[in-house]
Design a protein around this motif. Sequence first.
Motif, PDB file in Angstrom:
ATOM      1  N   ALA A  39      46.684 -14.203  23.104  1.00 57.67           N
ATOM      2  CA  ALA A  39      46.861 -12.847  22.582  1.00 57.67           C
ATOM      3  C   ALA A  39      48.333 -12.547  22.351  1.00 57.67           C
ATOM      4  O   ALA A  39      48.700 -11.842  21.399  1.00 57.67           O
ATOM      5  CB  ALA A  39      46.258 -11.830  23.554  1.00 57.67           C
ATOM      6  N   ALA A  40      49.188 -13.106  23.203  1.00 62.42           N
ATOM      7  CA  ALA A  40      50.628 -12.874  23.066  1.00 62.42           C
ATOM      8  C   ALA A  40      51.147 -13.458  21.759  1.00 62.42           C
ATOM      9  O   ALA A  40      52.009 -12.868  21.097  1.00 62.42           O
ATOM     10  CB  ALA A  40      51.369 -13.484  24.256  1.00 62.42           C
ATOM     11  N   GLU A  41      50.646 -14.623  21.357  1.00 64.46           N
ATOM     12  CA  GLU A  41      51.098 -15.235  20.112  1.00 64.46           C
ATOM     13  C   GLU A  41      50.662 -14.418  18.906  1.00 64.46           C
ATOM     14  O   GLU A  41      51.427 -14.228  17.960  1.00 64.46           O
ATOM     15  CB  GLU A  41      50.569 -16.663  20.000  1.00 64.46           C
ATOM     16  CG  GLU A  41      51.162 -17.445  18.845  1.00 64.46           C
ATOM     17  CD  GLU A  41      50.904 -18.931  18.920  1.00 64.46           C
ATOM     18  OE1 GLU A  41      51.543 -19.682  18.150  1.00 64.46           O
ATOM     19  OE2 GLU A  41      50.078 -19.363  19.756  1.00 64.46           O
ATOM     20  N   MET A  59      58.752 -18.230   9.471  1.00 64.25           N
ATOM     21  CA  MET A  59      57.561 -18.795  10.085  1.00 64.25           C
ATOM     22  C   MET A  59      56.570 -19.211   9.008  1.00 64.25           C
ATOM     23  O   MET A  59      56.642 -18.734   7.875  1.00 64.25           O
ATOM     24  CB  MET A  59      56.899 -17.748  10.996  1.00 64.25           C
ATOM     25  CG  MET A  59      57.823 -17.114  12.024  1.00 64.25           C
ATOM     26  SD  MET A  59      56.917 -16.010  13.155  1.00 64.25           S
ATOM     27  CE  MET A  59      56.294 -14.774  12.006  1.00 64.25           C
ATOM     28  N   PRO A  60      55.608 -20.083   9.337  1.00 63.24           N
ATOM     29  CA  PRO A  60      54.499 -20.305   8.410  1.00 63.24           C
ATOM     30  C   PRO A  60      53.800 -18.971   8.148  1.00 63.24           C
ATOM     31  O   PRO A  60      53.717 -18.123   9.038  1.00 63.24           O
ATOM     32  CB  PRO A  60      53.580 -21.267   9.170  1.00 63.24           C
ATOM     33  CG  PRO A  60      54.478 -21.950  10.149  1.00 63.24           C
ATOM     34  CD  PRO A  60      55.497 -20.926  10.548  1.00 63.24           C
ATOM     35  N   ILE A 253      64.979 -11.422  20.530  1.00 62.59           N
ATOM     36  CA  ILE A 253      63.768 -12.177  20.835  1.00 62.59           C
ATOM     37  C   ILE A 253      64.008 -13.007  22.089  1.00 62.59           C
ATOM     38  O   ILE A 253      65.141 -13.382  22.388  1.00 62.59           O
ATOM     39  CB  ILE A 253      63.424 -13.149  19.674  1.00 62.59           C
ATOM     40  CG1 ILE A 253      63.233 -12.399  18.366  1.00 62.59           C
ATOM     41  CG2 ILE A 253      62.184 -13.979  19.977  1.00 62.59           C
ATOM     42  CD1 ILE A 253      63.129 -13.313  17.154  1.00 62.59           C
ATOM     43  N   ARG A 254      62.945 -13.317  22.795  1.00 60.27           N
ATOM     44  CA  ARG A 254      62.979 -14.359  23.809  1.00 60.27           C
ATOM     45  C   ARG A 254      61.824 -15.295  23.485  1.00 60.27           C
ATOM     46  O   ARG A 254      60.655 -14.922  23.597  1.00 60.27           O
ATOM     47  CB  ARG A 254      62.844 -13.790  25.228  1.00 60.27           C
ATOM     48  CG  ARG A 254      64.019 -12.919  25.666  1.00 60.27           C
ATOM     49  CD  ARG A 254      65.321 -13.700  25.703  1.00 60.27           C
ATOM     50  NE  ARG A 254      66.453 -12.865  26.120  1.00 60.27           N
ATOM     51  CZ  ARG A 254      67.238 -12.189  25.288  1.00 60.27           C
ATOM     52  NH1 ARG A 254      67.010 -12.238  23.973  1.00 60.27           N
ATOM     53  NH2 ARG A 254      68.232 -11.461  25.730  1.00 60.27           N
ATOM     54  N   ALA A 255      62.154 -16.495  23.028  1.00 59.52           N
ATOM     55  CA  ALA A 255      61.151 -17.476  22.630  1.00 59.52           C
ATOM     56  C   ALA A 255      61.342 -18.749  23.442  1.00 59.52           C
ATOM     57  O   ALA A 255      62.359 -19.432  23.309  1.00 59.52           O
ATOM     58  CB  ALA A 255      61.257 -17.779  21.134  1.00 59.52           C
ATOM     59  N   TYR A 256      60.384 -19.043  24.285  1.00 60.42           N
ATOM     60  CA  TYR A 256      60.470 -20.230  25.143  1.00 60.42           C
ATOM     61  C   TYR A 256      59.514 -21.302  24.619  1.00 60.42           C
ATOM     62  O   TYR A 256      58.356 -21.032  24.308  1.00 60.42           O
ATOM     63  CB  TYR A 256      60.134 -19.871  26.590  1.00 60.42           C
ATOM     64  CG  TYR A 256      61.067 -18.815  27.135  1.00 60.42           C
ATOM     65  CD1 TYR A 256      62.391 -19.123  27.455  1.00 60.42           C
ATOM     66  CD2 TYR A 256      60.650 -17.492  27.292  1.00 60.42           C
ATOM     67  CE1 TYR A 256      63.257 -18.152  27.932  1.00 60.42           C
ATOM     68  CE2 TYR A 256      61.510 -16.511  27.766  1.00 60.42           C
ATOM     69  CZ  TYR A 256      62.816 -16.847  28.084  1.00 60.42           C
ATOM     70  OH  TYR A 256      63.675 -15.880  28.543  1.00 60.42           O
ATOM     71  N   ASP A 321      55.373 -22.228  17.025  1.00 59.87           N
ATOM     72  CA  ASP A 321      55.016 -22.222  18.456  1.00 59.87           C
ATOM     73  C   ASP A 321      55.556 -20.984  19.169  1.00 59.87           C
ATOM     74  O   ASP A 321      56.617 -21.025  19.806  1.00 59.87           O
ATOM     75  CB  ASP A 321      55.501 -23.496  19.155  1.00 59.87           C
ATOM     76  CG  ASP A 321      54.752 -24.728  18.693  1.00 59.87           C
ATOM     77  OD1 ASP A 321      53.705 -24.566  18.048  1.00 59.87           O
ATOM     78  OD2 ASP A 321      55.221 -25.849  18.973  1.00 59.87           O
ATOM     79  N   PHE A 322      54.785 -19.912  19.109  1.00 53.53           N
ATOM     80  CA  PHE A 322      55.219 -18.634  19.690  1.00 53.53           C
ATOM     81  C   PHE A 322      54.298 -18.149  20.807  1.00 53.53           C
ATOM     82  O   PHE A 322      54.157 -16.947  21.021  1.00 53.53           O
ATOM     83  CB  PHE A 322      55.320 -17.581  18.588  1.00 53.53           C
ATOM     84  CG  PHE A 322      56.282 -17.959  17.500  1.00 53.53           C
ATOM     85  CD1 PHE A 322      57.647 -17.970  17.742  1.00 53.53           C
ATOM     86  CD2 PHE A 322      55.827 -18.318  16.241  1.00 53.53           C
ATOM     87  CE1 PHE A 322      58.545 -18.331  16.748  1.00 53.53           C
ATOM     88  CE2 PHE A 322      56.711 -18.683  15.238  1.00 53.53           C
ATOM     89  CZ  PHE A 322      58.078 -18.684  15.494  1.00 53.53           C
TER      90      PHE A 322
END
Length: 361
Positions: A39-41, A59-60, A253-256, A321-322
């Motif tokens: 759900a977060a993605e 992004m795509p 953003i914070r993207a891990y 990849d999010f």
Amino acid sequence: MAASSLSLSSLVAYDAAAAGHDGILLDPTGDLIIKPCTAAEVSFYEASVSAHPEFAELMPTFMGTLRLGVAETPVSEAKLPADQTSALPLPNAVLVNSIPDDRNPSPEFVKGKKIDSETSIVLENIASPFTKPCILDVKLGARLWDDAVKPEKRAKLDLLAAETTSKSLGFRIAGMRVWRAHEKDFKVYDKLYGRQLTEENVLEGFKAFLDRERGSTNVPALASLDDAELAALARGLADRVTEIRNVYEKEEIRAYSASLLFVYEGNPVAFRKTLDAATLYRNTPDGVSPDEPSDLNSGEDEEESDEDGVPPRVFDIRLIDFAHATWRPGQGPDENVLHGMRNLEKTLRELVSLLEGADGS
């Protein structure tokens, strides 16, 4: 290009038992990837599209979501932007029998586990415009976990980062496959290959991605790209990473464990045709493609994007990849990812210099 209507019966599933890629689906045309997600993605994609359009272009293209075969966000009317030939398949996407084999990442590419979710996101498959797509997944960041990850998993990911270039450079080659025209086959580099690279020799990985190391094989000139062509390609890749970083620096953003996904045309003939067609487009007054730009894009290699007056591309790069990405207003830029992007730019510039030196020698 209009996306076809999706129904459960029309989607093609990959046999997970064969390669460990569970849950990935494709529409019959191969233009769309249907990928299980959290759900977060979904929330990150939706927020990006609605409130951060400049970032969303990196992004795509996000088409919507599917749940149990029913579209949550309609995708039948979705259209791929004319200027987004995007798309590289996601690292664990596998194309099946209804799709040409050359666009099918090897089962050994990057093996991923199925996300335990009934919801899937629908994304454009950015490999489809290329005849022999060479694909590279670069994992970004020295820290690979978000705040919700349990301590044991954090320790495992920290150890992985410390033992690879993730810690020292802020990026790691996570997998790639390269078309070797003289061998008429793809060479696959799995995730273990990238984990063995160090700060001192990581450039070798990018040389391999461009198939620079062709060994002592007597390769006909037309069966591979020469150093001048590879230098131009590497320069384009470096410039695009710089453009992506410039946009990313402005966002909070914070993207891990996000990645940059690279693709370029590995077929030397198609590469040269596409490059010539793009150059012709740029040299046309007002940037409008002429009605008959020669036969550079004729036949089976013709790109549909030309119909919309958009120059063809020989490469593309997208952020993907999010699952562990969130918007963080007020917290400033994401230095964890930016550190990796800057070092990636530096490495690509070194590659350009190496190739330009080889061409001039």
